[in-house]
Design an enzyme around this catalytic site. Structure first.
Site, PDB file in Angstrom:
ATOM      1  N   HIS A  67      -5.874   2.789  -3.745  1.00  0.00           N
ATOM      2  CA  HIS A  67      -5.917   2.688  -2.450  1.00  0.00           C
ATOM      3  C   HIS A  67      -6.452   4.046  -2.053  1.00  0.00           C
ATOM      4  O   HIS A  67      -6.895   4.779  -0.986  1.00  0.00           O
ATOM      5  CB  HIS A  67      -4.412   2.893  -2.118  1.00  0.00           C
ATOM      6  CG  HIS A  67      -4.373   2.911  -0.288  1.00  0.00           C
ATOM      7  ND1 HIS A  67      -5.083   2.208   0.177  1.00  0.00           N
ATOM      8  CD2 HIS A  67      -3.325   3.182   0.063  1.00  0.00           C
ATOM      9  CE1 HIS A  67      -4.510   2.144   1.426  1.00  0.00           C
ATOM     10  NE2 HIS A  67      -3.607   2.876   1.671  1.00  0.00           N
ATOM     11  N   HIS A  92       3.897  -1.836   3.296  1.00  0.00           N
ATOM     12  CA  HIS A  92       3.490  -0.534   2.660  1.00  0.00           C
ATOM     13  C   HIS A  92       5.677  -0.313   1.052  1.00  0.00           C
ATOM     14  O   HIS A  92       6.326  -0.917   2.417  1.00  0.00           O
ATOM     15  CB  HIS A  92       3.528   0.457   3.190  1.00  0.00           C
ATOM     16  CG  HIS A  92       2.559  -0.093   4.625  1.00  0.00           C
ATOM     17  ND1 HIS A  92       2.370  -1.004   4.966  1.00  0.00           N
ATOM     18  CD2 HIS A  92       1.527   1.000   4.360  1.00  0.00           C
ATOM     19  CE1 HIS A  92       0.881  -0.685   5.543  1.00  0.00           C
ATOM     20  NE2 HIS A  92       0.396   0.388   4.845  1.00  0.00           N
ATOM     21  N   ASP A 136       1.139  -1.051  -0.063  1.00  0.00           N
ATOM     22  CA  ASP A 136       0.073   0.123   0.072  1.00  0.00           C
ATOM     23  C   ASP A 136       1.060   1.425  -0.268  1.00  0.00           C
ATOM     24  O   ASP A 136       1.807   1.405   0.295  1.00  0.00           O
ATOM     25  CB  ASP A 136      -0.999   0.238   1.046  1.00  0.00           C
ATOM     26  CG  ASP A 136      -1.620  -1.033   1.696  1.00  0.00           C
ATOM     27  OD1 ASP A 136      -1.752  -1.867   0.454  1.00  0.00           O
ATOM     28  OD2 ASP A 136      -3.095  -0.575   1.848  1.00  0.00           O
ATOM     29  N   HIS A 170      -5.130   9.550   1.411  1.00  0.00           N
ATOM     30  CA  HIS A 170      -5.416   8.869   2.611  1.00  0.00           C
ATOM     31  C   HIS A 170      -5.758   9.287   3.692  1.00  0.00           C
ATOM     32  O   HIS A 170      -4.588   9.225   4.707  1.00  0.00           O
ATOM     33  CB  HIS A 170      -3.565   8.318   2.510  1.00  0.00           C
ATOM     34  CG  HIS A 170      -2.860   7.270   3.231  1.00  0.00           C
ATOM     35  ND1 HIS A 170      -3.413   6.608   4.916  1.00  0.00           N
ATOM     36  CD2 HIS A 170      -2.700   5.695   2.718  1.00  0.00           C
ATOM     37  CE1 HIS A 170      -3.518   5.637   5.822  1.00  0.00           C
ATOM     38  NE2 HIS A 170      -2.997   5.145   3.761  1.00  0.00           N
TER      39      HIS A 170
HETATM   40 ZN   LIG Z   1      -2.079   3.422   3.165  1.00  0.00          ZN
END
Ligand SMILES: [Zn+2]
Length: 252
Positions: free
Chosen positions: A116, A211, A65, A120
């Site tokens: 995603h 990540h 991500d 964010h």
């Molecule tokens: Zn994230």
């Protein structure tokens, strides 16, 4: 399809939902419980195995991500290439447009490109329209870079709201969370802690969240993730598990 036309569809869809609201009250009550179940790993893995990414036995879906990031992502691409492993990358639209060449490189290397969201932000704090617009913008911009609209979505912080479910349905996005993570965003994480945390929760057929960017994590945390990756690949290989993207993970 542009975000604007999608927005109109969304508005009429929402008003249809409002008209049907009285009849749908029990459904809406159940839907409000969904963010709780989807956010809490053990409940999610047990009651929502599809959403959690439980897939083919003997196969691990490797997912990243928060990228792409020019600083860190190329290191992951080189390591994965050297190991002959493909993964699924859940990109932030806002990052993808900053590094368009990197997005094309990832897709060209055979990795699966998913979204995603654009920004964010926790979707729990956003309205249905804002959620829809965020997802549509990410899907459009990433799709323009790769030539194919992404079909998989992972919400920031793993929180699925009713509005997120509706937006995904309208956009043809399938939400996928994870069954195990490495808590690799933490400042105190080490390669060994990341490996141990993933292996603690991971079962055959699981989906792993890591990540490839520290844009929402502790500074330089990606370096620990990068160092943990060979440890994880070796541990899975020792168990006889194959590693790949979510597209290879579905149950037959
Ligand atoms: Zn994230």
């Amino acid at each position: 399809m542009t975000s604007t036309t999608r927005g109109t569809d969304s508005a009429s869809y929402t008003s249809t939902l409002v008209r049907a609201g009285v009849a749908a009250l029990p459904l809406l009550a159940a839907a409000h419980a969904a963010p709780v179940i989807s956010s809490f790993g053990p409940l999610r893995n047990r009651f929502l195995p599809g959403l959690a990414g439980q897939g083919k036995p003997g196969h691990i879906a490797l997912t990243f991500d928060d990228g792409p990031d020019q600083l860190s992502t190329p290191h992951f691409l080189r390591l994965l290439d050297a190991r002959g492993v493909r993964a699924t990358f859940f990109l932030l639209g806002s990052m993808a447009v900053r590094f368009p060449g990197l997005v094309r490189e990832m897709a060209g290397a055979g990795h699966e490109i998913a979204v995603h969201g654009w920004a964010h932000r926790p979707l729990l704090l956003r309205g249905s329209r804002a959620t829809y617009d965020d997802l549509a913008r990410a899907q459009d911009s990433v799709g323009e870079l790769t030539g194919a609209a992404p079909t998989l979505f992972r919400p920031p912080y793993g929180v699925m709201t009713t509005g997120t479910h509706l937006a995904c349905r309208r956009l043809g996005l399938t939400p996928v969370l994870w069954t195990a993570w490495g808590e690799d965003w933490r400042a105190r994480a080490t390669p060994r802690s990341i490996r141990d945390t993933v292996l603690r929760d991971l079962r055959s057929g699981g989906t792993v969240l890591l990540h490839d960017s520290d844009c929402t994590s502790a500074t330089d945390s990606w370096r620990n993730t990068l160092a943990a990756l060979p440890l994880l690949l070796e541990a899975w290989e020792a168990r006889g598990w194959r590693t790949g993207p979510l597209r290879d993970h579905r149950q037959a």
